[in-house]
Design an enzyme around this catalytic site. Structure first.
Site, PDB file in Angstrom:
ATOM      1  N   LYS A  63       0.830  -1.200   0.000  1.00  0.00           N
ATOM      2  CA  LYS A  63       0.000   0.000   0.000  1.00  0.00           C
ATOM      3  C   LYS A  63       0.868   1.255   0.000  1.00  0.00           C
ATOM      4  O   LYS A  63       0.662   2.173  -0.792  1.00  0.00           O
ATOM      5  CB  LYS A  63      -0.917   0.005   1.232  1.00  0.00           C
ATOM      6  CG  LYS A  63      -1.732  -1.265   1.459  1.00  0.00           C
ATOM      7  CD  LYS A  63      -2.750  -1.514   0.399  1.00  0.00           C
ATOM      8  CE  LYS A  63      -3.720  -2.632   0.779  1.00  0.00           C
ATOM      9  NZ  LYS A  63      -3.097  -3.954   0.963  1.00  0.00           N
ATOM     10  N   LYS A  92      -8.659   1.023   4.378  1.00  0.00           N
ATOM     11  CA  LYS A  92      -8.088  -0.325   4.348  1.00  0.00           C
ATOM     12  C   LYS A  92      -6.863  -0.417   5.249  1.00  0.00           C
ATOM     13  O   LYS A  92      -6.169   0.578   5.493  1.00  0.00           O
ATOM     14  CB  LYS A  92      -7.718  -0.727   2.918  1.00  0.00           C
ATOM     15  CG  LYS A  92      -6.879   0.273   2.143  1.00  0.00           C
ATOM     16  CD  LYS A  92      -6.775  -0.141   0.666  1.00  0.00           C
ATOM     17  CE  LYS A  92      -6.093   0.910  -0.168  1.00  0.00           C
ATOM     18  NZ  LYS A  92      -6.021   0.515  -1.610  1.00  0.00           N
ATOM     19  N   ASP A 150      -1.648  -2.031  -9.289  1.00  0.00           N
ATOM     20  CA  ASP A 150      -3.099  -1.941  -9.287  1.00  0.00           C
ATOM     21  C   ASP A 150      -3.491  -0.521  -9.663  1.00  0.00           C
ATOM     22  O   ASP A 150      -3.053   0.444  -9.009  1.00  0.00           O
ATOM     23  CB  ASP A 150      -3.667  -2.305  -7.919  1.00  0.00           C
ATOM     24  CG  ASP A 150      -3.580  -3.801  -7.641  1.00  0.00           C
ATOM     25  OD1 ASP A 150      -3.247  -4.558  -8.573  1.00  0.00           O
ATOM     26  OD2 ASP A 150      -3.849  -4.197  -6.499  1.00  0.00           O
ATOM     27  N   ASN A 196       2.284  -4.220  -5.952  1.00  0.00           N
ATOM     28  CA  ASN A 196       2.356  -5.571  -5.385  1.00  0.00           C
ATOM     29  C   ASN A 196       3.693  -6.220  -5.739  1.00  0.00           C
ATOM     30  O   ASN A 196       4.017  -6.395  -6.917  1.00  0.00           O
ATOM     31  CB  ASN A 196       1.217  -6.427  -5.940  1.00  0.00           C
ATOM     32  CG  ASN A 196      -0.141  -5.929  -5.473  1.00  0.00           C
ATOM     33  OD1 ASN A 196      -0.629  -6.330  -4.431  1.00  0.00           O
ATOM     34  ND2 ASN A 196      -0.734  -5.028  -6.250  1.00  0.00           N
TER      35      ASN A 196
END
Length: 320
Positions: A126, A161, A274, A284
């Site tokens: 993230k 998140k 992403d 990722n």
């Protein structure tokens, strides 16, 4: 010259071969004549300052009913002449970190480790996106619930998140004024003890959360859009999203051109970006997926592109 490919992954008996990118890599490595070795779960260790692994010789076949065979396990030292594929799924917890530290010792002994162990520790998936702020939607990361709640109020709607989730787990969509926003934030931050991320909600998610694959810093020409289904706002395949392979857009390539060089510099040979609409949301590095879906749609061989890069890197290491 055949290489010894040592794979660290989640239990091979539980994978879905039609969607498993690690399995695609193993099929390609075997096709090229390389020797496959499966690290038994929990099989990395240290002895006398040496990185060790409990492995079993592995053969694979593209048969969903009978896809692998293991020989009797044995203990080996990790080092020169080996390629280690580190493909364990998150969470990046203390055990994962310890495994990367062992693989760092293997790397010092001459093994080629994909992805680089230091990079795996450095790049939270993230937070890593925020190294490229020009590519990202408005984002805040905090333990302070008031700060996160103010962000939701500022943007009207946000996605909340944790920093260590995967597959869409524990991702919430929150609107300003909703009564459950406080409890969502209290849960995510554990009462202010853990960091959480808030990003402006991107309505373009309805058209899919795109997975763009980078091999040694260069984008594959096609991506996989994970499209939410029914009343679900998340596009993750693990939450029921529908996968649709597409060519990259010009904006996708623009984002890849900004992220790719840094990934290459840090030894991250296989990376998944992403992208929702025009915005990068995650980088990722642990176990990116979507190889098999893109290959099936466009007849590509992404694992082949990756192994070209791996063989070049391993060959350079062997000549040193």
């Amino acid at each position: 010259m055949p290489l010894d490919i040592v794979v660290v992954m989640d239990p091979i008996g539980t994978i879905k071969t039609a969607k498993d990118s690690t399995f695609a890599m193993l099929l390609e490595a075997q096709r090229r004549g390389h020797r496959l070795h499966y690290v038994m779960p929990g099989g990395l260790s240290m002895s006398g300052g040496r990185a060790m692994a409990r492995i079993a010789a592995l053969t694979v076949q593209d048969d969903p009913a009978d896809w692998f065979k293991l020989e009797q396990p044995s203990q080996i030292e990790l080092g020169r002449g080996q390629v280690v594929l580190m493909r364990k799924d998150p969470p990046v917890d203390s055990e994962y970190i310890h495994d990367t530290q062992i693989l760092g010792i293997a790397q010092l002994a001459g093994a080629t480790v994909v992805n680089d162990p230091q990079g795996l520790r450095d790049y939270n998936e993230k937070l890593a996106a925020l190294l490229f702020p020009e590519c990202c939607p408005p984002t805040v990361v905090s333990r302070d619930n008031a700060t996160l709640k103010a962000f939701v109020a500022e943007h009207g709607e946000a996605v909340l998140k944790p920093l260590d989730g995967m597959g869409g787990r524990s991702i919430f969509r929150a609107r300003h004024g909703e009564a459950n926003t406080n409890v969502i934030l209290e849960t995510l931050t554990e009462g202010g003890r853990r960091l959480a991320m808030a990003q402006r909600y991107l309505p373009e998610i309805a058209d899919g959360d795109k997975r763009i694959l980078l091999v040694d810093g260069e984008p594959v020409d096609y991506c996989l859009a994970r499209i939410p289904q029914g009343d679900e706002f998340r596009g993750n395949l693990a939450t029921g999203g529908r996968g649709e392979a597409r060519p990259l857009s010009e904006r996708d390539r623009w984002i890849a051109a900004r992220v790719g060089p840094e990934m290459k510099r840090r030894g991250m040979l296989f990376v998944g970006l992403d992208v929702i609409g025009d915005w990068l949301t995650e980088v990722n590095v642990t176990s990116p997926t979507c190889i098999r879906e893109i290959d099936a749609a466009y007849g590509t061989n992404i694992a082949g592109i990756l192994f070209d890069a791996i063989e070049a890197k391993a060959g350079m290491g062997n000549e040193a």
